[in-house]
Scaffold this motif. Structure first.
Motif, PDB file in Angstrom:
ATOM      1  N   LEU A  68       0.841  -1.017   0.101  1.00  0.00           N
ATOM      2  CA  LEU A  68      -0.161   0.004   0.011  1.00  0.00           C
ATOM      3  C   LEU A  68       0.766   1.365   0.005  1.00  0.00           C
ATOM      4  O   LEU A  68       0.421   2.356  -0.661  1.00  0.00           O
ATOM      5  N   ASN A  69       1.903   1.241   0.487  1.00  0.00           N
ATOM      6  CA  ASN A  69       2.536   2.379   0.903  1.00  0.00           C
ATOM      7  C   ASN A  69       3.886   2.468  -0.103  1.00  0.00           C
ATOM      8  O   ASN A  69       4.990   3.066   0.216  1.00  0.00           O
ATOM      9  N   LEU A  70       4.037   1.754  -1.336  1.00  0.00           N
ATOM     10  CA  LEU A  70       5.056   1.725  -2.393  1.00  0.00           C
ATOM     11  C   LEU A  70       4.266   2.264  -3.603  1.00  0.00           C
ATOM     12  O   LEU A  70       3.083   1.647  -3.911  1.00  0.00           O
ATOM     13  N   VAL A  71       4.795   2.914  -4.391  1.00  0.00           N
ATOM     14  CA  VAL A  71       4.264   3.258  -5.648  1.00  0.00           C
ATOM     15  C   VAL A  71       4.311   2.058  -6.542  1.00  0.00           C
ATOM     16  O   VAL A  71       5.421   1.380  -6.595  1.00  0.00           O
ATOM     17  N   ARG A  72       3.341   1.488  -7.072  1.00  0.00           N
ATOM     18  CA  ARG A  72       3.271   0.389  -8.217  1.00  0.00           C
ATOM     19  C   ARG A  72       3.958   0.705  -9.336  1.00  0.00           C
ATOM     20  O   ARG A  72       3.520   1.743  -9.881  1.00  0.00           O
ATOM     21  N   VAL A  73       4.672  -0.184  -9.780  1.00  0.00           N
ATOM     22  CA  VAL A  73       5.217  -0.164 -11.005  1.00  0.00           C
ATOM     23  C   VAL A  73       4.083  -1.168 -11.956  1.00  0.00           C
ATOM     24  O   VAL A  73       3.824  -2.011 -11.586  1.00  0.00           O
ATOM     25  N   VAL A 120       4.998   5.700   5.621  1.00  0.00           N
ATOM     26  CA  VAL A 120       6.356   5.417   5.222  1.00  0.00           C
ATOM     27  C   VAL A 120       7.158   4.416   5.984  1.00  0.00           C
ATOM     28  O   VAL A 120       7.763   3.673   5.400  1.00  0.00           O
ATOM     29  N   ALA A 121       6.977   4.486   7.180  1.00  0.00           N
ATOM     30  CA  ALA A 121       7.417   3.523   8.073  1.00  0.00           C
ATOM     31  C   ALA A 121       7.091   1.986   7.618  1.00  0.00           C
ATOM     32  O   ALA A 121       7.850   1.002   7.506  1.00  0.00           O
ATOM     33  N   ASN A 179      -2.064   9.647   1.299  1.00  0.00           N
ATOM     34  CA  ASN A 179      -1.441   8.441   1.670  1.00  0.00           C
ATOM     35  C   ASN A 179      -0.143   8.698   1.088  1.00  0.00           C
ATOM     36  O   ASN A 179      -0.121   8.668  -0.252  1.00  0.00           O
ATOM     37  N   PRO A 180       0.937   8.368   2.043  1.00  0.00           N
ATOM     38  CA  PRO A 180       2.336   8.438   1.390  1.00  0.00           C
ATOM     39  C   PRO A 180       2.470   7.073   0.433  1.00  0.00           C
ATOM     40  O   PRO A 180       2.212   5.856   0.874  1.00  0.00           O
ATOM     41  N   LYS A 181       3.110   7.264  -0.454  1.00  0.00           N
ATOM     42  CA  LYS A 181       3.917   5.873  -1.008  1.00  0.00           C
ATOM     43  C   LYS A 181       5.359   6.370  -1.419  1.00  0.00           C
ATOM     44  O   LYS A 181       5.379   7.083  -2.132  1.00  0.00           O
ATOM     45  N   ILE A 182       6.075   5.406  -1.289  1.00  0.00           N
ATOM     46  CA  ILE A 182       7.464   5.568  -1.475  1.00  0.00           C
ATOM     47  C   ILE A 182       7.890   5.281  -2.746  1.00  0.00           C
ATOM     48  O   ILE A 182       7.069   4.128  -3.390  1.00  0.00           O
ATOM     49  N   SER A 183       8.483   6.074  -3.529  1.00  0.00           N
ATOM     50  CA  SER A 183       8.825   5.810  -5.058  1.00  0.00           C
ATOM     51  C   SER A 183      10.212   5.575  -5.128  1.00  0.00           C
ATOM     52  O   SER A 183      10.961   5.794  -3.958  1.00  0.00           O
ATOM     53  N   ASP A 184      10.639   5.404  -6.363  1.00  0.00           N
ATOM     54  CA  ASP A 184      12.170   5.058  -6.551  1.00  0.00           C
ATOM     55  C   ASP A 184      12.947   3.911  -5.983  1.00  0.00           C
ATOM     56  O   ASP A 184      13.746   3.774  -5.746  1.00  0.00           O
ATOM     57  N   ASP A 218      17.644   5.993  -0.961  1.00  0.00           N
ATOM     58  CA  ASP A 218      17.442   7.463  -1.368  1.00  0.00           C
ATOM     59  C   ASP A 218      15.914   7.940  -0.853  1.00  0.00           C
ATOM     60  O   ASP A 218      15.388   8.688  -1.714  1.00  0.00           O
ATOM     61  N   LEU A 219      15.968   7.475   0.361  1.00  0.00           N
ATOM     62  CA  LEU A 219      14.625   7.979   1.012  1.00  0.00           C
ATOM     63  C   LEU A 219      14.637   9.530   1.308  1.00  0.00           C
ATOM     64  O   LEU A 219      15.631   9.936   2.035  1.00  0.00           O
ATOM     65  N   LYS A 220      13.856  10.280   0.822  1.00  0.00           N
ATOM     66  CA  LYS A 220      13.552  11.759   1.095  1.00  0.00           C
ATOM     67  C   LYS A 220      12.345  12.230   0.665  1.00  0.00           C
ATOM     68  O   LYS A 220      11.665  11.518   0.182  1.00  0.00           O
ATOM     69  N   ALA A 221      12.128  13.518   1.221  1.00  0.00           N
ATOM     70  CA  ALA A 221      10.635  13.922   1.062  1.00  0.00           C
ATOM     71  C   ALA A 221      10.265  13.789  -0.344  1.00  0.00           C
ATOM     72  O   ALA A 221       9.190  13.739  -0.913  1.00  0.00           O
ATOM     73  N   SER A 222      11.031  14.213  -1.311  1.00  0.00           N
ATOM     74  CA  SER A 222      10.863  14.240  -2.582  1.00  0.00           C
ATOM     75  C   SER A 222      10.419  12.854  -3.252  1.00  0.00           C
ATOM     76  O   SER A 222       9.989  12.604  -4.463  1.00  0.00           O
ATOM     77  N   ASN A 223      10.971  11.766  -2.647  1.00  0.00           N
ATOM     78  CA  ASN A 223      10.723  10.585  -3.150  1.00  0.00           C
ATOM     79  C   ASN A 223       9.333   9.744  -2.359  1.00  0.00           C
ATOM     80  O   ASN A 223       9.100   8.782  -2.612  1.00  0.00           O
ATOM     81  N   ILE A 224       8.687  10.817  -1.623  1.00  0.00           N
ATOM     82  CA  ILE A 224       7.715  10.277  -0.860  1.00  0.00           C
ATOM     83  C   ILE A 224       6.273  10.756  -1.728  1.00  0.00           C
ATOM     84  O   ILE A 224       6.112  12.034  -1.646  1.00  0.00           O
ATOM     85  N   LEU A 225       5.681   9.986  -2.410  1.00  0.00           N
ATOM     86  CA  LEU A 225       4.605  10.633  -3.225  1.00  0.00           C
ATOM     87  C   LEU A 225       3.164  10.512  -2.467  1.00  0.00           C
ATOM     88  O   LEU A 225       3.066   9.695  -1.532  1.00  0.00           O
ATOM     89  N   LEU A 226       2.281  11.225  -2.735  1.00  0.00           N
ATOM     90  CA  LEU A 226       1.046  11.189  -1.915  1.00  0.00           C
ATOM     91  C   LEU A 226      -0.207  11.011  -3.089  1.00  0.00           C
ATOM     92  O   LEU A 226      -0.382  11.764  -4.140  1.00  0.00           O
TER      93      LEU A 226
END
Ligand SMILES: *[C@@H]1O[C@H](CO)[C@@H](O)[C@H](O)[C@H]1NC(C)=O
Ligand SMILES: *[C@@H]1O[C@H](CO)[C@@H](O)[C@H](O)[C@H]1NC(C)=O
Ligand SMILES: *[C@@H]1O[C@H](CO)[C@@H](O)[C@H](O)[C@H]1NC(C)=O
Ligand SMILES: *[C@@H]1O[C@H](CO)[C@@H](O)[C@H](O)[C@H]1NC(C)=O
Ligand SMILES: *[C@@H]1O[C@H](CO)[C@@H](O)[C@H](O)[C@H]1NC(C)=O
Ligand SMILES: *[C@@H]1O[C@H](CO)[C@@H](O)[C@H](O)[C@H]1NC(C)=O
Ligand SMILES: *[C@@H]1O[C@H](CO)[C@@H](O)[C@H](O)[C@H]1NC(C)=O
Ligand SMILES: *[C@@H]1O[C@H](CO)[C@@H](O)[C@H](O)[C@H]1NC(C)=O
Ligand SMILES: *[C@@H]1O[C@H](CO)[C@@H](O)[C@H](O)[C@H]1NC(C)=O
Ligand SMILES: *[C@@H]1O[C@H](CO)[C@@H](O)[C@H](O)[C@H]1NC(C)=O
Length: 786
Positions: free
Chosen positions: A525-530, A578-579, A610-615, A597-605
């Motif tokens: 749920l919290n990862l951007v889907r490819v 994110v956690a 709801n946050p989704k980690i990208s990259d 490379d976890l950072k604010a710009s890699n957290i998409l909403l």
């Protein structure tokens, strides 16, 4: 005894114990889990530095003696006292002069590991193979070795099967849960038959999966063992003579070779690949992948299965009940089994410590909610209508298409045969593997049949060009770590994000494909889907992601106007999301992925913030290549990079934890770690937070735009956890599962944070990484015993 020093390195930190050692002329290794208590802990490191023996404490009040990879402390390859944990950190490992190995604790309690006494001249050594061996030097005889007591991991040189001399039948038993080393539900054994034999996994005694006979270095249901794209080759040998009947394995040129039986019944190797050939679980699996045929309970249909969802059950009108069984010997697979065989059970979950089952039976309604706990909910897929339609129309059409397709491909092949270069043939091969069966298509859009357990789509270059309006700058969303990202609109109206990977990766098609399938399998749920990929020519590779309408966290968080939208509840939700995503990458996905490379710009909403980690996975794509090439540039962003990564190029899951800590502090304060200026204060946010914390005024860190939405104790807890995550020493930092426990349990006492790494560098950087992959980041001191 100076020879001893050549064979092994003992670390003594307490002088007192050293004196004891000398007086008793016995070998004493003392070690206290560094997780709980940084002072006075010690470990034993193998001669080549590959393995470390010491105490660890994955769960409060339970300490274990184990062996792990020095480079990857989370992977424990052996546990001495899995079913007899020590209640606190008073444990010591002692080897006395006659070679008795004992774990002692609380003055007087002891757990002996062997009983065979030697001559009085013995040595205890942790070998670079991961074997902890006690040898009688006088008679040159091995008194005891840890390889004789495997837990859940088979290392090269270990045996699986029967040793006639010792009468031992070596087998593996999984951990109970991801962080619980006690004996779990699954076991792996070697079962000889005739000249050969097979591997068998049992779940609580019942056959669950079997590998098929060992033939020609491989097993029918372990195809990945012989896959040429592995990059390393297995040498599995079967020994059958008067010494025993067992198998063992080795690999060529791979550093961390192992077979590990996971708590969920999967066998995972050192390259984090799943070796047993089924996805998720051996339940009602349609094809025979070695999964044992088990009669379905009468009340279950073959179209029923459990799906992992986040949300809550609410009572229906009919009869219903729920049940919590706190038997701490029950874990994941037991809970699933329990629910599966109970006819009216509609869902289950495991308590957060990984043991004990909650089940819901009868009339319950499930509603999705991002605040809810993850649950496994019974769903039944509507049965496919297999009828005259299929036989009468679909099959002839498919046959016809196949004939036309074959004819077309053949003609095309004949025409282009001359100019097909080797590279292009390779690509064709890739397409063939990725999208089997090959469909007759000329580059608009191809769809994967989904048969390989991932639903990756292969997009035609033309459709990507059309979707992104030829990668027009107006569609550019931003610049990711590995290339620009464009917004696109597919023909069916769906919005996607397309990332063009830069060519510098130098990856071949095969590696790209392997990594692609890997990240396609990462679903949370919290990862951007490819959604899929697109390959054009040899060089251009693109990844297609789901589109996130709300851009990224930094777009809101660091903008004076937009940050107002993020009230405290939303921010807390983002931190927790994110956690969860990061924990999944680190622990629960079958491939351990370090984001790097976890950072604010890699957290998409998403639309609900709801946050989704990208990259994610990018790190791995490039990481693997880097190990081989040794020249790629470091990825990461200063300000988020842990000191050991930024300065020595070492990364581990703890470097992600560091970045996560920075992220927490940024989220609660609404400020960037790097662009931080404050008169008379250290130059970054971490330092500022630390100073406020020490002064007891952490609340001052609060983002002014949070106004009254803030809940003071939650805020305080977030800052506290953030500071624990950014501690200088990686071993002091909690793991993501600790972090989640800390955040979700408001009464759990937290350790006080130690001084964080003050990291004031700015900007992004390029440098070589992996300069010295074998550097050990533990403090080592060697005492010579005389
Ligand atoms: C750990 O042990 C201490 C002392 O025995 C006890 O007070 C505490 O409640 C225990 N914690 C847990 C989580 O069991
Ligand atoms: C460990 O716990 C026991 C009681 O369970 C206690 O007697 C002992 O003093 C403790 N030792 C340490 C080092 O905390
Ligand atoms: C080592 O420990 C064993 C078991 O406690 C004991 O029988 C033996 O005498 C000890 N050896 C020495 C030299 O103390
Ligand atoms: C122990 O055995 C080794 C090898 O046989 C020998 O070199 C050493 O002197 C012995 N030490 C003692 C104290 O007997
Ligand atoms: C495994 O192979 C490596 C080289 O490929 C070799 O150095 C090592 O000794 C082998 N290990 C075993 C246990 O055979
Ligand atoms: C070893 O144990 C397994 C599982 O219990 C059993 O099937 C196998 O036959 C045993 N091997 C021998 C040689 O007894
Ligand atoms: C595989 O291992 C066995 C025993 O360790 C060894 O004899 C054999 O040469 C190895 N084969 C290859 C191809 O490395
Ligand atoms: C707990 O579960 C284990 C494994 O299923 C079982 O053997 C044991 O009897 C159970 N204990 C209780 C008290 O129910
Ligand atoms: C796990 O948590 C449950 C409550 O959530 C508790 O009852 C149980 O004792 C815990 N098990 C262990 C081994 O800590
Ligand atoms: C809950 O979410 C899942 C997956 O996102 C979806 O398949 C399902 O239909 C949703 N259920 C409800 C009741 O919304």
């Amino acid at each position: 005894m100076s020879a001893l020093n050549h064979v092994s390195k003992f670390l003594f930190l307490f002088l007192l114990e050293l004196l004891c050692f000398v007086q008793l002329s016995s070998l004493i290794v003392t070690a206290i889990s560094t997780i709980k208590n940084g002072e006075g802990s010690s470990t034993l490191v193998s001669d080549g530095g590959k393995f470390t023996l010491g105490f660890f404490s994955p769960i409060t009040n339970k300490t274990y003696l184990g062996i792990w990879y020095t480079e990857d402390t989370t992977t424990k390859v052996w546990v001495a006292n899995r079913d007899t944990p020590i209640p606190n950190n008073s444990g010591q490992l002692q080897v006395n002069a006659t070679g008795i190995v004992m774990i002692t604790y609380d003055e007087g309690n002891s757990i002996p590991l062997n009983s065979d006494e030697g001559s009085g001249n013995v040595t205890a050594t942790l070998l670079d193979s991961g074997n902890f061996v006690v040898t009688d030097l006088k008679y040159n005889r091995v008194l005891w070795e840890s390889f004789d007591f495997p837990t859940d991991t088979l290392l090269p040189g270990m045996r699986l099967g029967m040793d006639f001399k010792s009468g031992r039948n070596y087998s593996l038993t999984s951990w109970l849960s991801v962080s619980y080393p006690s004996s779990g539900a699954f076991s792996l054994t070697w079962e000889p038959s005739g000249d050969s034999g097979e591997l068998v996994i049992r779940q609580r005694g019942q056959i669950y999966w079997s590998s098929g006979a060992f033939v020609d270095q491989g097993f029918e249901h372990m195809p990945s063992l012989k896959s040429p794209s592995l990059g390393y080759q297995y040498n599995v040998s079967h020994v059958s003579n008067h010494d025993g009947n067992y198998i063992s394995f080795n690999v060529t040129n791979q550093v961390v070779a192992r077979w590990q039986l996971y708590y969920d019944g999967l066998i995972v190797d050192g390259g984090n690949r799943v070796l047993d050939d089924f996805s998720d679980f051996c339940y009602g699996y349609p094809e025979n992948n070695g999964c044992a045929h088990r009669a379905l309970p009468k009340c279950r249909g073959s179209n029923e299965k459990f799906v992992k969802l986040r949300g809550d059950f609410t009572k229906g009108k009919g009869k219903h009940y729920d049940n919590y069984d706190d038997n701490s010997s029950l874990s994941f697979s037991d809970c699933m089994e329990k629910c599966w065989i109970s006819c009216d059970c509609v869902g289950w979950t495991v308590s957060s410590n990984g043991t004990g089952c909650a089940t819901w039976s009868g009339d319950w309604k499930f509603s999705n909610s991002t605040d809810g706990v993850v649950k496994y909910v019974l769903v039944s897929e509507s049965p496919k209508k297999t009828n005259i339609w299929l036989i009468g129309i679909v099959i002839p059409v498919v046959v016809l298409l196949a004939v036309v397709c074959f004819w077309y491909l053949r003609r095309k092949w004949i025409r282009s045969q001359d100019c097909l270069t080797a590279e292009r043939r390779r690509r064709e091969q890739f397409l063939h593997e990725l999208i089997s069966p090959v469909k007759c298509d000329d580059g608009s859009e191809l769809e994967d049949s989904g048969r390989e357990g991932h639903d990756l789509r292969f997009f035609g270059y033309a459709s990507i060009m059309a979707a992104t309006e030829n990668f027009s700058s107006g569609n550019k969303l931003g610049q990711g770590g590995f290339g620009p990202v464009y917004k696109g609109k597919l023909i069916d109206g769906r919005e996607v994000a397309v990332k063009k990977l830069s060519n510098t990766s130098g990856q071949g098609i095969v590696e790209f494909k392997n990594e692609l399938i890997l990240i396609a399998k990462l679903q949370h749920l919290n990862l951007v889907r490819v959604l899929g990929c697109c390959i054009h020519g040899e060089e251009e590779k693109m990844l297609v992601y789901e589109y996130m309408p709300n851009k990224s966290l930094d777009f809101f968080l660091f903008d004076p106007m937009r940050k107002e939208i993020l009230d405290w509840k939303k921010r807390l939700n983002i931190i927790e999301g994110v956690a969860q995503g990061l924990l999944y990458l680190h622990r629960y996905s079958r491939f351990r992925v370090i984001h790097r490379d976890l950072k604010a710009s890699n957290i998409l909403l998403d639309e609900k913030m709801n946050p989704k980690i990208s990259d994610f996975g990018m790190a791995r794509i490039f990481g693997q290549n880097t190990i081989e090439a040794n020249t790629e540039r470091v990825v990461g962003t200063y300000g988020y990079m842990s000191p050991e990564y930024a300065m020595e190029g070492q990364f581990s899951i703890k470097s992600d934890v560091f970045s996560f800590g920075v992220l927490i502090l940024e989220i609660v304060s609404g400020r960037k770690n790097t662009s931080f200026y404050h008169l008379d204060r250290p130059l970054n946010l971490i330092g500022y937070a630390w100073e406020l914390w020490k002064e007891g005024v952490a609340l001052e860190l609060k983002d002014p735009s949070l106004k009254d939405s803030i809940v003071a104790n939650q805020f305080h807890r977030c800052v506290h956890v953030g500071l624990l995550c950014v501690q200088e020493n990686a071993t002091d930092r909690p793991t993501m599962s600790d972090v989640i426990a800390m955040l979700s349990n408001e009464t759990m006492p937290l350790p006080s944070p130690k001084q964080p790494a003050f990291f004031t560098g700015r900007g992004t950087t390029e440098r070589n990484q992996f300069d010295s992959p074998s550097t050990n980041n533990l403090t080592i001191s060697i005492m010579e015993a005389r």
